[in-house]
Design a protein around this motif. Structure first.
Motif: not given
Ligand code: GLN
Length: 318
Positions: A32, A68-69, A165, A196
């Motif tokens: 995605y 990422e998260s 993103e 974020y």
């Molecule tokens: N940047 C990604 C999001 O917001 C992070 C998601 C993840 O690593 N689980 O969808």
């Protein structure tokens, strides 16, 4: 009784884990976010950082991938440090959602707070809290300074990932504005979302994440730089957040099988923290259905079980 955790024992066990897992073909890259879909799927690395600051590593531990998260943990530490544990609890919360990381349903079900800084809603809310409120540039500096301090060296923005993103984060835009509706965004919603998105797009290595995990495990003392990065009293708070929701809807299964609080990211990284003992990180892009790296999970599970270390007590069971 588990054996003392020496560098040579870790070297042996991570070597075994690497061999056991390297040919696993399970999962698929995140699709995605277009940038992540194109990362080579066979990259794989494991790193462990001990309280001495020694890092033991194997595989692609210098490859720079999207944090990422996992970044949610680092910004949560920043707001814990800036506001204290009680205010973070009342403004965001510390609960599991039991739902996917980007769930809008979770916000609707618990509209009194965004649940935890470690899902998208709570992480966007945490970015809105970062001081100084109202100043995007200074907030970003505060975030990147914290990332550098925790990981022991600077992270670099992956510009292509950030663009990729930003062009596709419609769901997160809805989250930011829904939170605004519930009074849970404490700065401009679009600016908070951008912070974020940028923090998620920072490039990190497995080595850096292992050092970050070890800093949390050591009560805020970075074992490599020997700097006290955050107040030691916050370490159990952040570890409890990681343990509660680090794998989203698979968190219970993860703790049951691995015994280590850990946080995943859709870039393929996982960072684990074993209080007083070590930090660990693994990286491999293919993910399971909840967005957690398949090989990284298997490698860390192999290692904690082989070492017999478990946050819930000694575990010699197989
Ligand atoms: N940047 C990604 C999001 O917001 C992070 C998601 C993840 O690593 N689980 O969808």
């Amino acid at each position: 009784m588990s054996q003392p955790i020496t560098a040579s024992l870790i070297r042996e066990v991570i070597g075994e884990a690497y061999e056991a897992v390297k040919n696993d073909k399970g999962g698929a890259n995140a699709n995605y976010i277009p940038f992540l879909a194109n990362i080579p799927s066979d990259l794989f690395g494991i790193a462990v950082c001990l309280p001495s600051g020694e890092v033991i590593e194997t595989g692609d531990t210098e490859y720079v991938f999207g944090i990422e998260s996992v970044s949610k943990v680092l910004t949560a530490i920043l707001v814990l440090q800036q506001y204290g544990a009680d205010e973070v609890l009342s403004k965001i919360g510390a609960d599991a959602t039991g739902l996917p990381f980007n769930s809008i349903m979770a916000i609707l079900l618990e509209k009194d707070h965004p649940s935890t800084p470690l899902v998208n809603a709570g992480a966007i809310s945490a970015c809105s809290m970062v001081k100084p409120v109202g100043d995007a540039d200074k907030k970003w500096t505060a975030i990147t300074d914290m990332l550098t301090a925790l990981c022991g060296s600077p992270l670099k923005l992956l510009d292509e990932l950030y663009k990729s993103e930003t062009a596709t984060n419609f769901n997160n835009k809805s989250i930011a504005w829904l939170l605004k509706n519930y009074g849970r965004i404490y700065d401009d919603p679009d600016m908070s979302l951008d912070l974020y998105t940028r923090q998620c797009s920072m490039g990190v290595t497995a080595r850096q994440l292992a050092i970050c995990g070890a800093t949390i495990a050591g009560g805020g003392l970075n074992p490599v730089t020997r700097t006290q990065v955050f107040d030691p009293s916050l370490a159990p708070k952040i570890t409890s957040l990681i343990a509660t929701v680090g794998f989203y809807e698979h968190t219970g299964d993860w703790l049951y099988t691995s015994g280590i609080p850990a946080k995943t990211g859709v870039g393929g990284g996982i960072m684990g923290t074993m209080p007083g003992k070590f930090g660990i990180a693994a990286f491999a892009p293919p993910l399971d259905d909840a967005g957690n790296s398949v090989k990284s999970q298997k490698a860390i599970q192999y290692i904690t079980n082989k070492l017999g270390v478990n946050i819930f007590g000694s575990c010699s069971c197989k």
